[in-house]
Design a protein around this motif. Structure first.
Motif, PDB file in Angstrom:
ATOM      1  N   ALA A 497       0.845  -1.186   0.000  1.00 28.58           N
ATOM      2  CA  ALA A 497       0.000   0.000   0.000  1.00 28.58           C
ATOM      3  C   ALA A 497       0.876   1.230   0.000  1.00 28.58           C
ATOM      4  CB  ALA A 497      -0.913  -0.003   1.222  1.00 28.58           C
ATOM      5  N   LEU A 498       0.502   2.219  -0.772  1.00 32.17           N
ATOM      6  CA  LEU A 498       1.202   3.489  -0.796  1.00 32.17           C
ATOM      7  C   LEU A 498       0.500   4.431   0.160  1.00 32.17           C
ATOM      8  CD1 LEU A 498       3.375   5.296  -1.909  1.00 32.17           C
ATOM      9  CD2 LEU A 498       1.833   5.943  -3.772  1.00 32.17           C
ATOM     10  N   SER A 499       1.176   4.787   1.261  1.00 34.15           N
ATOM     11  CA  SER A 499       0.590   5.638   2.276  1.00 34.15           C
ATOM     12  C   SER A 499       0.847   7.091   1.951  1.00 34.15           C
ATOM     13  CB  SER A 499       1.171   5.300   3.650  1.00 34.15           C
ATOM     14  OG  SER A 499       0.948   3.950   3.968  1.00 34.15           O
ATOM     15  N   ALA A 508      10.854   3.636   7.236  1.00 31.90           N
ATOM     16  CA  ALA A 508      11.850   3.330   6.210  1.00 31.90           C
ATOM     17  C   ALA A 508      11.211   2.508   5.126  1.00 31.90           C
ATOM     18  CB  ALA A 508      13.017   2.588   6.853  1.00 31.90           C
ATOM     19  N   GLY A 509      11.724   2.613   3.935  1.00 28.70           N
ATOM     20  CA  GLY A 509      11.203   1.816   2.832  1.00 28.70           C
ATOM     21  C   GLY A 509      10.197   2.532   1.999  1.00 28.70           C
ATOM     22  N   GLY A 510      10.094   3.837   2.050  1.00 31.87           N
ATOM     23  CA  GLY A 510       9.261   4.563   1.085  1.00 31.87           C
ATOM     24  C   GLY A 510       7.800   4.521   1.370  1.00 31.87           C
ATOM     25  N   GLY A 511       7.322   4.213   2.578  1.00 30.83           N
ATOM     26  CA  GLY A 511       5.903   4.325   2.898  1.00 30.83           C
ATOM     27  C   GLY A 511       5.073   3.122   2.522  1.00 30.83           C
ATOM     28  N   TRP A 512       5.700   1.979   2.185  1.00 34.99           N
ATOM     29  CA  TRP A 512       4.916   0.796   1.829  1.00 34.99           C
ATOM     30  C   TRP A 512       4.522   0.023   3.078  1.00 34.99           C
ATOM     31  CZ3 TRP A 512       3.032  -0.321  -2.839  1.00 34.99           C
ATOM     32  CH2 TRP A 512       3.539   0.394  -3.919  1.00 34.99           C
ATOM     33  N   ARG A 513       3.262  -0.397   3.129  1.00 35.82           N
ATOM     34  CA  ARG A 513       2.761  -1.212   4.222  1.00 35.82           C
ATOM     35  C   ARG A 513       2.102  -2.458   3.648  1.00 35.82           C
ATOM     36  NH1 ARG A 513      -0.971   2.327   7.976  1.00 35.82           N
ATOM     37  NH2 ARG A 513      -1.081   0.285   9.000  1.00 35.82           N
ATOM     38  N   PRO A 514       2.147  -3.591   4.357  1.00 38.53           N
ATOM     39  CA  PRO A 514       1.526  -4.814   3.819  1.00 38.53           C
ATOM     40  C   PRO A 514       0.020  -4.645   3.681  1.00 38.53           C
ATOM     41  CG  PRO A 514       2.187  -5.121   6.095  1.00 38.53           C
ATOM     42  CD  PRO A 514       2.778  -3.817   5.661  1.00 38.53           C
ATOM     43  N   ALA A 515      -0.508  -5.205   2.586  1.00 40.61           N
ATOM     44  CA  ALA A 515      -1.943  -5.098   2.338  1.00 40.61           C
ATOM     45  C   ALA A 515      -2.756  -5.850   3.383  1.00 40.61           C
ATOM     46  CB  ALA A 515      -2.270  -5.618   0.945  1.00 40.61           C
ATOM     47  N   SER A 516      -2.118  -6.847   4.036  1.00 46.17           N
ATOM     48  CA  SER A 516      -2.864  -7.617   5.038  1.00 46.17           C
ATOM     49  C   SER A 516      -3.243  -6.784   6.249  1.00 46.17           C
ATOM     50  CB  SER A 516      -2.030  -8.825   5.477  1.00 46.17           C
ATOM     51  OG  SER A 516      -0.786  -8.402   6.006  1.00 46.17           O
ATOM     52  N   SER A 517      -2.633  -5.591   6.407  1.00 51.38           N
ATOM     53  CA  SER A 517      -3.027  -4.728   7.508  1.00 51.38           C
ATOM     54  C   SER A 517      -4.296  -3.942   7.188  1.00 51.38           C
ATOM     55  CB  SER A 517      -1.895  -3.759   7.836  1.00 51.38           C
ATOM     56  OG  SER A 517      -1.622  -2.921   6.727  1.00 51.38           O
ATOM     57  N   TYR A 518      -4.710  -3.952   5.922  1.00 48.82           N
ATOM     58  CA  TYR A 518      -5.902  -3.218   5.524  1.00 48.82           C
ATOM     59  C   TYR A 518      -7.069  -4.140   5.174  1.00 48.82           C
ATOM     60  CZ  TYR A 518      -2.833   0.862   5.077  1.00 48.82           C
ATOM     61  OH  TYR A 518      -1.989   1.882   5.319  1.00 48.82           O
ATOM     62  N   VAL A 519      -6.788  -5.242   4.453  1.00 49.57           N
ATOM     63  CA  VAL A 519      -7.865  -6.091   3.945  1.00 49.57           C
ATOM     64  C   VAL A 519      -7.564  -7.541   4.257  1.00 49.57           C
ATOM     65  CG1 VAL A 519      -8.500  -4.510   2.089  1.00 49.57           C
ATOM     66  CG2 VAL A 519      -6.780  -6.274   1.667  1.00 49.57           C
ATOM     67  N   VAL A 541      -4.198   4.542  -2.775  1.00 47.45           N
ATOM     68  CA  VAL A 541      -4.232   3.366  -3.671  1.00 47.45           C
ATOM     69  C   VAL A 541      -3.661   2.186  -2.910  1.00 47.45           C
ATOM     70  CG1 VAL A 541      -3.507   2.356  -5.850  1.00 47.45           C
ATOM     71  CG2 VAL A 541      -3.983   4.807  -5.722  1.00 47.45           C
ATOM     72  N   LEU A 542      -4.380   1.088  -2.939  1.00 48.91           N
ATOM     73  CA  LEU A 542      -3.912  -0.175  -2.348  1.00 48.91           C
ATOM     74  C   LEU A 542      -3.932  -1.234  -3.440  1.00 48.91           C
ATOM     75  CD1 LEU A 542      -3.127  -1.895   0.112  1.00 48.91           C
ATOM     76  CD2 LEU A 542      -5.557  -2.334   0.455  1.00 48.91           C
ATOM     77  N   LEU A 564      -7.248  -1.215  -5.379  1.00 54.80           N
ATOM     78  CA  LEU A 564      -8.280  -0.609  -4.548  1.00 54.80           C
ATOM     79  C   LEU A 564      -8.021   0.893  -4.474  1.00 54.80           C
ATOM     80  CD1 LEU A 564     -10.656  -0.785  -2.571  1.00 54.80           C
ATOM     81  CD2 LEU A 564      -9.000  -1.240  -0.761  1.00 54.80           C
ATOM     82  N   PHE A 565      -8.922   1.685  -5.059  1.00 51.93           N
ATOM     83  CA  PHE A 565      -8.827   3.137  -5.020  1.00 51.93           C
ATOM     84  C   PHE A 565      -9.772   3.644  -3.926  1.00 51.93           C
ATOM     85  CE2 PHE A 565      -7.463   2.046  -9.252  1.00 51.93           C
ATOM     86  CZ  PHE A 565      -6.390   2.907  -9.476  1.00 51.93           C
ATOM     87  N   VAL A 566      -9.188   4.407  -3.001  1.00 53.02           N
ATOM     88  CA  VAL A 566      -9.976   4.985  -1.907  1.00 53.02           C
ATOM     89  C   VAL A 566     -10.532   6.324  -2.386  1.00 53.02           C
ATOM     90  CG1 VAL A 566      -9.951   5.748   0.481  1.00 53.02           C
ATOM     91  CG2 VAL A 566      -8.483   3.845  -0.247  1.00 53.02           C
TER      92      VAL A 566
END
Length: 870
Positions: A497-499, A508-519, A541-542, A564-566
């Motif tokens: 996911a792009l936060s 660190a890592g450019g703002g990426w988070r695992p999608a499993s934390s959202y869906v 955008v996820l 997934l577009f919010v």
């Protein structure tokens, strides 16, 4: 006799099992009446099987047609006698008596043919048709040498055991005469050797004995009772001793067969002849043929079958009406001709179903036995399969066929085949037979789950409830049962996911988070659930991948990408920003300054000079909305605007300027209520209070100069509750006049220069980048869209980033190959430098910049700075 039985049984047991392996045929021989359990042959050894292999591969016996009376030992693989073997019951007079058996061997499936010959022993004694036969012979008129036919005995055995010899009890008047023929059945006659004298011996009783050629020989007897008659001394005579007739087996009832004719040279009643059937062979022929006693014509009274009995022998007597009556005899041989009246017979010996869809070409599916009871061309059969694919028929032995696989199977295309095995004989017209087979195809896991789309686009509004269903994915697997049962999972290897940039500072890592934390994805239904409420300001955008895996062995999988577009909701009201340092200097002669005390109390302070012309900027209201698009597009309005009031506010710029020249009638102080409202549904707003004081021109210039010097020290002049009014301004002016009266001219000149700089300074902030200037701002008209490819992130104040709006580039054709871009593109997420010292706005580009436009996209832009030199 017991020793002979033992010797015969010993010969059978030591008889070598002659077998010709060509065609896979094994031949054995066993004597009839062998005891149950007698070993016929070691079949497993003769087939070359190892010890225990016969039981492991399920060696079994399949009898064809009639009862075989033998069985196969599963443990030893030996062929044993299971019940009484009676060669006469099994084969009748046929020689040799061979039983054709089929032996099946599995893994792999093989068929062997065993021929078991049942040898004859002398176990049947000769039998006469009747225990007594009466004959009448006239005295004197019957000359020596006269012959009287006798019906011989029959022996159910064959060969030497059925070779009969006859003896007659001693008599001086009678003897026996036996005629043997290779073509016809033997004929037995009683011959008169000496004339009879009724007065001496009216009745002669003799015993006829029949002995077979077996060892030991068996016998049968019949008593002959001969009565001596007077008078009529000429018996009827047939014109032929043997009549030969051919009759087709499909002849109908009443068909004329033959006509016999006998004559008697006597006169009167002694010459009148009547015909009768004395005997038939076989005996059931007595009911099949009908003899006319007066005319001698023979007609068919029943049906004949070539496959049952191929010939009939009818013994006919011609009797005159003399006293005593005399007899004449003849034989009618009826040969039955074969016609094609039997259709082929198709039997399924073994059927191995279902067939796996990955079965190799050539796999044996079924073993068939095809036969035709007719003979010659009428019994020659050809066999084929309809439809022709994917199965075929191969001949393995005479009358035996295998149904084999000719083409690869696909259960998803055809799950079951209805196969018809057809057989046709060579008769004219040909007869056909068929046998239907149902061949189901078993499934193997050869199809991976497939989604209907490679990429799914899902739109979800922010602030959704936790646990809400966002989408439902479905993957199709054409396999069945477990091979087609699909489970879904979120594939972490292709999810992220792009936060919002505001969360990058600590990650660190450019703002990426695992999608499993959202869906999350439901394993059975493929439903995509939200684990938490989505916030557009945090996540726009996820993109993640959903994997569908079947339950086959090995499991197969398929992937689909979900974007997934919010969608933004108007859930943030506009927020007022504090005035930046140096704003008074940049405002030209407007002397706009926000005191810290005034800001803390919610009121902004500004000065304006008497006689200021219309359009002079007095102050600038700054606000920001955390939403995006129309929800973040702000407009500024006066709450209680007077028709001819001295001030106005820019609709989209927030600049407070004079609406007309100011005069003394307008009063010394004006309080303005400014409403900042976004374009969302429903709209949200914030209110700012601006207090404007009117000063003399010189006082206003000095206040502006003081504000400029104070701004250079990067501090705001104010104390809680402080207020700058006309009296305060006059006191400050007097101090400056007393202290620096010599510098009045210089200060006046400085005020004029600052006023000119503020009045004509450019106010639009542009992107500082090589090439043509590109202004990015909101437009008053047009629709707003969302795109993953072209987006701009707006950074407010010192590093606080938010997604303000999304602007799309037109779909221009790509540049020609090899053309180098004129303007170097900035790196992703690189902040562009602005010329203005005001840190109000900076743009962060996540993708290449938008094409240049010749003018701003909106009527008002709040970003200050200067464009780079051309």
């Amino acid at each position: 006799m017991g020793s002979r039985w033992c010797a015969a049984l010993l010969r059978v047991l030591v008889l070598q099992a002659a077998w010709a392996l060509a065609g896979g045929q094994v031949r054995y021989s066993v004597a009839e009446e062998a005891k149950a359990g007698t070993v016929v042959g070691r079949l497993s050894q003769d087939l070359g099987l190892e010890a225990g292999e016969a039981e492991a591969r399920r060696l079994r016996l399949v009898a064809q047609g009639r009862r075989a009376s033998v069985e196969l030992s599963g443990a030893s693989g030996a062929l044993l006698v299971s019940s009484r073997l009676d060669r006469e019951e099994l084969c009748g007079k046929s020689a040799p008596c061979a039983l054709r058996l089929e032996v099946l061997l599995e893994r792999p499936l093989r068929v062997f043919h065993v021929e078991l010959e049942v040898t004859d022993i002398n176990d049947n004694a000769p039998i006469f048709p009747a225990a007594r036969k009466n004959l009448s012979i006239a005295e004197f008129t019957t000359l020596p040498g006269s012959r009287f036919p006798l019906e011989g005995a029959s022996d159910a055995d064959i060969g030497a055991n059925a070779q009969l010899s006859y003896t007659l009890s001693p008599s001086e008047h009678f003897a026996l005469d036996l005629h043997r023929s290779e073509e016809y059945r033997e004929s037995l006659f009683l011959v008169l050797t000496k004339s009879l004298d009724r007065e001496t011996t009216p009745v002669h009783r003799l015993v006829l004995t029949a002995s077979d050629g077996g060892r030991p020989s068996l016998t049968g007897t019949m008593e002959l009772e001969i009565s001596v008659l007077d008078a009529n001394d000429n018996p009827p005579q047939f014109n032929q001793s043997v009549y030969k007739v051919q009759l087709p087996e499909n002849a109908t009832e009443g068909t004329f067969v033959a006509r016999v004719n006998a004559t008697d040279p006597d006169l009167g009643s002694n010459s009148e002849v009547t015909y009768s059937v004395s005997s038939t062979f076989p005996e059931k022929g007595i009911n099949i043929f009908l003899l006319n006693a007066r005319t001698g014509e023979i007609h068919l009274a029943g049906t004949v079958d070539y496959e049952d009995i191929r010939s009939y022998e009818i013994q006919i007597e011609a009797t005159d009406k003399g006293t005593p009556s005399l007899l004449g005899h003849c034989k009618v041989v009826v040969e039955v001709l074969d016609v094609n009246d039997n259709a082929p017979e198709v039997r399924v010996t073994s059927l191995s179903v279902p067939v796996a869809e990955d079965a190799a070409v050539g796999t044996v599916v079924a073993v068939l036995s095809v036969s035709d009871r007719d003979s010659g061309a009428n019994g020659r059969v050809r066999c084929w399969v309809w439809p022709a694919s994917p199965f075929g028929v191969e001949a393995t032995f005479s009358g035996s066929y295998s149904l084999v696989l000719r083409e690869a199977l696909d259960r998803e295309r055809v799950s079951e085949y209805e196969v018809e095995v057809r057989a046709e004989d060579g008769g004219a017209p040909a007869l056909r037979a068929s046998r239907g087979l149902r061949v189901p195809v078993s499934d193997v896991n050869d199809n991976a789950p497939a989604f209907a789309q490679a990429v799914y686009t899902v739109l979800a509004r922010e602030n959704n409830a936790a646990g809400a269903e966002l989408a439902r994915l479905w993957a199709r697997d054409p396999d069945e049962a477990g091979n087609g049962r699909v489970s879904y999972s979120l594939w972490e290897g292709g999810a992220g996911a792009l936060s919002s940039p505001s969360s990058w500072s600590g990650a660190a890592g450019g703002g990426w988070r695992p999608a499993s934390s959202y869906v999350s994805v439901d394993a059975e239904s493929g439903r995509v659930w939200a684990l938490q409420p989505l916030d557009y300001e945090e996540l726009q955008v996820l993109q993640f991948e959903v994997r569908a895996v079947d339950a086959g062995e090995p499991p197969l999988s398929g992937n689909a990408t979900v974007q997934l577009f919010v969608l933004d909701e108007n859930d943030n009201a506009p927020a007022l920003l504090p005035p930046p340092a140096g704003s008074a200097a940049e405002a030209g002669g407007a002397a706009a300054e926000a005191a810290a005390a005034g800001w803390g109390s919610g009121t902004l302070w500004a000065w304006a000079a008497w006689g200021a012309p219309a359009g002079q900027v007095v102050a600038k209201i700054r606000a920001v909305d955390a939403d995006s698009g129309y929800n973040a597009w702000l407009r500024y309005e006066l709450r209680e605007a007077r028709p001819k009031g001295p001030f106005r506010v820019g609709l989209y710029s927030g600049e407070v300027s004079t609406a007309r020249p100011l005069d003394e009638a307008d009063g010394a102080r004006h309080t303005l209520l400014i409403v900042v409202r976004d374009h969302g549904e429903p709209a949200r707003s914030a209110t700012a209070t601006l207090s404007v004081s009117l000063l003399e021109a010189a006082e206003a210039a000095l206040a502006a100069a003081a504000g400029s010097s104070s701004s250079s020290s990067s501090s705001w002049r104010a104390a809680p509750g402080a207020e700058t009014g006309p009296s305060g301004a006059s006191a400050a002016t007097n101090v400056w006049l007393v202290v620096a009266i010599c510098a009045v001219s210089s200060l006046f000149l400085l005020a004029v220069v600052l006023y000119g700089a503020a009045r004509w300074a450019p106010r639009a902030a542009v992107l500082s980048a090589p090439g043509p200037t590109t202004l990015v701002c909101a437009s008053e008209v047009g629709s707003w869209s969302y795109s993953q490819r072209h987006s701009r992130s707006l950074c407010v104040a010192d590093g606080a980033a938010k997604s303000d709006l999304m602007v799309f580039s037109p779909n221009f054709p790509p540049p020609p190959p090899g053309a180098a871009p004129k303007d170097p593109q900035p790196e992703p997420f690189a902040l562009l430098h602005t010329v203005s010292a005001d840190p109000l706005l900076a743009f962060s580009l996540s993708l290449p910049t938008l094409p240049s436009v010749p003018r701003p996209l909106c009527s008002s832009c709040s970003y200050r700075g200067s464009a780079p030199a051309a």
